[in-house]
Design an enzyme around this catalytic site. Structure first.
Site, PDB file in Angstrom:
ATOM      1  N   LYS A  22       0.841  -1.209   0.000  1.00  0.00           N
ATOM      2  CA  LYS A  22       0.000   0.000   0.000  1.00  0.00           C
ATOM      3  C   LYS A  22       0.878   1.262   0.000  1.00  0.00           C
ATOM      4  O   LYS A  22       0.667   2.172  -0.794  1.00  0.00           O
ATOM      5  CB  LYS A  22      -0.930   0.006   1.234  1.00  0.00           C
ATOM      6  CG  LYS A  22      -1.810  -1.235   1.344  1.00  0.00           C
ATOM      7  CD  LYS A  22      -2.731  -1.177   2.544  1.00  0.00           C
ATOM      8  CE  LYS A  22      -2.022  -1.261   3.889  1.00  0.00           C
ATOM      9  NZ  LYS A  22      -1.358  -2.561   4.155  1.00  0.00           N
ATOM     10  N   ARG A  98      -9.790   0.723   8.926  1.00  0.00           N
ATOM     11  CA  ARG A  98      -9.222  -0.575   9.232  1.00  0.00           C
ATOM     12  C   ARG A  98     -10.205  -1.455   9.992  1.00  0.00           C
ATOM     13  O   ARG A  98      -9.895  -2.605  10.319  1.00  0.00           O
ATOM     14  CB  ARG A  98      -7.989  -0.337  10.098  1.00  0.00           C
ATOM     15  CG  ARG A  98      -6.802  -1.156   9.715  1.00  0.00           C
ATOM     16  CD  ARG A  98      -5.710  -0.794  10.697  1.00  0.00           C
ATOM     17  NE  ARG A  98      -4.491  -1.451  10.382  1.00  0.00           N
ATOM     18  CZ  ARG A  98      -3.520  -0.924   9.655  1.00  0.00           C
ATOM     19  NH1 ARG A  98      -3.646   0.268   9.136  1.00  0.00           N
ATOM     20  NH2 ARG A  98      -2.418  -1.600   9.459  1.00  0.00           N
ATOM     21  N   ARG A 137      11.915  -5.426   4.947  1.00  0.00           N
ATOM     22  CA  ARG A 137      11.682  -3.987   4.758  1.00  0.00           C
ATOM     23  C   ARG A 137      12.628  -3.145   5.618  1.00  0.00           C
ATOM     24  O   ARG A 137      12.880  -3.456   6.772  1.00  0.00           O
ATOM     25  CB  ARG A 137      10.239  -3.637   5.125  1.00  0.00           C
ATOM     26  CG  ARG A 137       9.983  -2.129   5.104  1.00  0.00           C
ATOM     27  CD  ARG A 137       8.528  -1.758   5.104  1.00  0.00           C
ATOM     28  NE  ARG A 137       7.804  -2.258   6.256  1.00  0.00           N
ATOM     29  CZ  ARG A 137       6.490  -2.130   6.417  1.00  0.00           C
ATOM     30  NH1 ARG A 137       5.776  -1.540   5.477  1.00  0.00           N
ATOM     31  NH2 ARG A 137       5.900  -2.604   7.481  1.00  0.00           N
ATOM     32  N   ARG A 170      11.345  -1.584  11.282  1.00  0.00           N
ATOM     33  CA  ARG A 170      10.237  -1.274  12.194  1.00  0.00           C
ATOM     34  C   ARG A 170      10.126  -2.339  13.275  1.00  0.00           C
ATOM     35  O   ARG A 170      10.332  -3.532  13.011  1.00  0.00           O
ATOM     36  CB  ARG A 170       8.922  -1.217  11.399  1.00  0.00           C
ATOM     37  CG  ARG A 170       8.626   0.153  10.836  1.00  0.00           C
ATOM     38  CD  ARG A 170       7.471   0.209   9.871  1.00  0.00           C
ATOM     39  NE  ARG A 170       6.267  -0.474  10.283  1.00  0.00           N
ATOM     40  CZ  ARG A 170       5.113  -0.432   9.603  1.00  0.00           C
ATOM     41  NH1 ARG A 170       5.044   0.280   8.477  1.00  0.00           N
ATOM     42  NH2 ARG A 170       4.054  -1.084  10.010  1.00  0.00           N
ATOM     43  N   ARG A 181      -0.381  -9.376  13.249  1.00  0.00           N
ATOM     44  CA  ARG A 181      -1.005  -8.316  12.433  1.00  0.00           C
ATOM     45  C   ARG A 181      -1.908  -8.921  11.367  1.00  0.00           C
ATOM     46  O   ARG A 181      -2.969  -8.389  11.059  1.00  0.00           O
ATOM     47  CB  ARG A 181       0.078  -7.446  11.775  1.00  0.00           C
ATOM     48  CG  ARG A 181       0.731  -6.478  12.750  1.00  0.00           C
ATOM     49  CD  ARG A 181       2.094  -6.016  12.270  1.00  0.00           C
ATOM     50  NE  ARG A 181       2.077  -5.232  11.068  1.00  0.00           N
ATOM     51  CZ  ARG A 181       3.171  -4.987  10.338  1.00  0.00           C
ATOM     52  NH1 ARG A 181       4.346  -5.465  10.702  1.00  0.00           N
ATOM     53  NH2 ARG A 181       3.083  -4.257   9.253  1.00  0.00           N
TER      54      ARG A 181
HETATM   55  P1  AP5 Z   1       4.887  -1.540   1.903  1.00  0.00           P
HETATM   56  O1  AP5 Z   1       4.471  -0.784   0.678  1.00  0.00           O
HETATM   57  O2  AP5 Z   1       5.679  -0.805   2.936  1.00  0.00           O
HETATM   58  O3  AP5 Z   1       3.646  -2.325   2.528  1.00  0.00           O
HETATM   59  P2  AP5 Z   1       2.324  -1.793   3.221  1.00  0.00           P
HETATM   60  O4  AP5 Z   1       1.159  -2.480   2.590  1.00  0.00           O
HETATM   61  O5  AP5 Z   1       2.301  -0.295   3.240  1.00  0.00           O
HETATM   62  O6  AP5 Z   1       2.543  -2.440   4.632  1.00  0.00           O
HETATM   63  P3  AP5 Z   1       2.507  -1.864   6.123  1.00  0.00           P
HETATM   64  O7  AP5 Z   1       3.230  -2.858   6.977  1.00  0.00           O
HETATM   65  O8  AP5 Z   1       3.039  -0.459   6.191  1.00  0.00           O
HETATM   66  O9  AP5 Z   1       1.013  -1.893   6.381  1.00  0.00           O
HETATM   67  P4  AP5 Z   1       0.349  -2.048   7.721  1.00  0.00           P
HETATM   68  O10 AP5 Z   1      -1.057  -1.859   7.282  1.00  0.00           O
HETATM   69  O11 AP5 Z   1       0.640  -3.251   8.491  1.00  0.00           O
HETATM   70  O12 AP5 Z   1       1.048  -0.894   8.593  1.00  0.00           O
HETATM   71  P5  AP5 Z   1       0.641   0.598   8.959  1.00  0.00           P
HETATM   72  O13 AP5 Z   1       1.865   1.410   8.946  1.00  0.00           O
HETATM   73  O14 AP5 Z   1      -0.560   1.063   8.190  1.00  0.00           O
HETATM   74  O15 AP5 Z   1       5.742  -2.803   1.386  1.00  0.00           O
HETATM   75  C1  AP5 Z   1       6.311  -3.732   2.295  1.00  0.00           C
HETATM   76  C2  AP5 Z   1       7.684  -4.179   1.767  1.00  0.00           C
HETATM   77  O16 AP5 Z   1       7.527  -4.918   0.551  1.00  0.00           O
HETATM   78  C3  AP5 Z   1       8.629  -3.023   1.433  1.00  0.00           C
HETATM   79  O17 AP5 Z   1       9.923  -3.372   1.817  1.00  0.00           O
HETATM   80  C4  AP5 Z   1       8.537  -2.876  -0.096  1.00  0.00           C
HETATM   81  O18 AP5 Z   1       9.757  -2.427  -0.665  1.00  0.00           O
HETATM   82  C5  AP5 Z   1       8.218  -4.300  -0.530  1.00  0.00           C
HETATM   83  N1  AP5 Z   1       7.284  -4.318  -1.646  1.00  0.00           N
HETATM   84  C6  AP5 Z   1       6.104  -3.644  -1.709  1.00  0.00           C
HETATM   85  N2  AP5 Z   1       5.471  -3.916  -2.866  1.00  0.00           N
HETATM   86  C7  AP5 Z   1       6.269  -4.800  -3.534  1.00  0.00           C
HETATM   87  C8  AP5 Z   1       6.139  -5.473  -4.791  1.00  0.00           C
HETATM   88  N3  AP5 Z   1       5.079  -5.284  -5.586  1.00  0.00           N
HETATM   89  N4  AP5 Z   1       7.099  -6.330  -5.150  1.00  0.00           N
HETATM   90  C9  AP5 Z   1       8.177  -6.538  -4.349  1.00  0.00           C
HETATM   91  N5  AP5 Z   1       8.355  -5.922  -3.158  1.00  0.00           N
HETATM   92  C10 AP5 Z   1       7.418  -5.062  -2.747  1.00  0.00           C
HETATM   93  O19 AP5 Z   1       0.113   0.400  10.480  1.00  0.00           O
HETATM   94  C11 AP5 Z   1       0.990   0.008  11.512  1.00  0.00           C
HETATM   95  C12 AP5 Z   1       0.213  -0.106  12.812  1.00  0.00           C
HETATM   96  O20 AP5 Z   1      -0.387   1.171  13.146  1.00  0.00           O
HETATM   97  C13 AP5 Z   1      -0.970  -1.081  12.814  1.00  0.00           C
HETATM   98  O21 AP5 Z   1      -0.564  -2.414  13.074  1.00  0.00           O
HETATM   99  C14 AP5 Z   1      -1.864  -0.481  13.905  1.00  0.00           C
HETATM  100  O22 AP5 Z   1      -1.399  -0.831  15.196  1.00  0.00           O
HETATM  101  C15 AP5 Z   1      -1.675   1.013  13.745  1.00  0.00           C
HETATM  102  N6  AP5 Z   1      -2.705   1.616  12.870  1.00  0.00           N
HETATM  103  C16 AP5 Z   1      -2.496   2.243  11.683  1.00  0.00           C
HETATM  104  N7  AP5 Z   1      -3.656   2.650  11.157  1.00  0.00           N
HETATM  105  C17 AP5 Z   1      -4.636   2.266  12.027  1.00  0.00           C
HETATM  106  C18 AP5 Z   1      -6.051   2.368  12.017  1.00  0.00           C
HETATM  107  N8  AP5 Z   1      -6.704   2.941  10.994  1.00  0.00           N
HETATM  108  N9  AP5 Z   1      -6.741   1.858  13.084  1.00  0.00           N
HETATM  109  C19 AP5 Z   1      -6.104   1.277  14.103  1.00  0.00           C
HETATM  110  N10 AP5 Z   1      -4.769   1.124  14.174  1.00  0.00           N
HETATM  111  C20 AP5 Z   1      -4.034   1.620  13.133  1.00  0.00           C
END
Ligand code: AP5
Length: 224
Positions: A22, A98, A137, A170, A181
């Site tokens: 994402k 979410r 990552r 992270r 997660r």
């Molecule tokens: P990346 O693009 O970083 O993945 P992502 O989908 O953004 O994954 P996240 O881990 O950031 O999502 P998340 O939803 O768990 O975390 P968030 O920060 O929102 O890609 C991942 C890796 O793969 C990278 O190294 C990239 O280079 C590689 N990659 C990507 N695409 C690729 C491809 N096509 N091919 C090859 N490699 C690729 O949330 C973190 C925490 O915050 C949550 O657990 C929760 O506790 C809290 N939180 C956030 N929002 C809320 C909410 N709305 N409500 C409640 N809690 C929340």
């Protein structure tokens, strides 16, 4: 290619499991279209870094792989929609909503602000891919750029190509927390796909594909 498209307005939610790509796609769409990228995960990590009251509260949930309570996260998004007039020119919500209550809250925010909404983009992926991506990552401590040790390595190990900042892993990117997660995602977030499908506002892509290919397909499709 994306380079020749400059005037497309997209107002979307990015939905998908952790590691579906994402944040990586959002960065590319931001570069191509200048859309505002709202990542609740990034905002919460900034609050943690600043050691604010919100950051201290969020830390316990984030580091254990759980969800931060709905009311805290919804308030962040509500403020953003109430104060940032550039959202009417396009935005990507990444990591929000979410839970189904957050999706309902977003409907209310959209109705109140009249900013508009196109669709939720559901990026599907599988656990083995997710574990490989997230354990590899690395993120820049200064500018937030995202790398992968194998798929998208920085030119110099541990150093950001864009700003020279230090790359770090992270705290929630270890296998045990990733599995937690994923469980939380399946229970709380996946039902949102049905929420948008019922409104005929869900679009699916394969998050395991190359991000550039996903971006180009979206831009070419929306151009029609
Ligand atoms: P990346 O693009 O970083 O993945 P992502 O989908 O953004 O994954 P996240 O881990 O950031 O999502 P998340 O939803 O768990 O975390 P968030 O920060 O929102 O890609 C991942 C890796 O793969 C990278 O190294 C990239 O280079 C590689 N990659 C990507 N695409 C690729 C491809 N096509 N091919 C090859 N490699 C690729 O949330 C973190 C925490 O915050 C949550 O657990 C929760 O506790 C809290 N939180 C956030 N929002 C809320 C909410 N709305 N409500 C409640 N809690 C929340």
């Amino acid at each position: 290619m994306a380079d020749d498209i400059v005037d497309l307005i997209m107002k979307i939610v990015l939905l998908g499991p952790p590691g579906a790509g994402k944040g990586t796609l959002a960065k590319m769409l931001k570069d191509a279209l200048g859309l505002v990228h709202i990542s609740t995960g990034d905002i919460l990590r900034e609050e943690m870094k600043a050691d604010s009251h919100l950051g201290r509260e969020a830390k316990q949930y984030i580091e254990s792989g759980g969800l931060v309570p709905d009311e805290l996260v919804t308030k962040i998004v509500e403020n953003k929609f109430a104060t940032d007039s550039s959202l009417k020119d396009g935005y990507m919500l990444d990591g929000f909503p979410r839970t189904v209550p957050q999706a309902q809250d977003l409907d209310k925010i959209l109705a109140k602000t009249q900013v508009g909404f196109d669709y939720a983009l559901y990026m599907e992926s599988t656990l083995p891919v997710i574990i490989r991506r997230l354990t590899g990552r690395r993120v820049c401590r200064s500018c937030g750029a995202v790398y992968h040790m194998v798929n998208r390595p920085s030119k110099k190990e541990g150093v950001c190509d864009s700003c020279g900042g230090e790359l770090y892993q992270r705290a929630d990117d270890n296998e045990e927390t990733i599995r937690k997660r994923m469980d939380v995602y399946l229970e709380n977030t996946l039902p949102i796909a049905q929420f948008y499908e019922a409104k005929n506002r869900l679009r699916k892509v394969n998050g395991d594909d190359e991000t550039e290919a996903i971006r180009d397909a979206l831009l070419n499709e929306d151009k029609k």
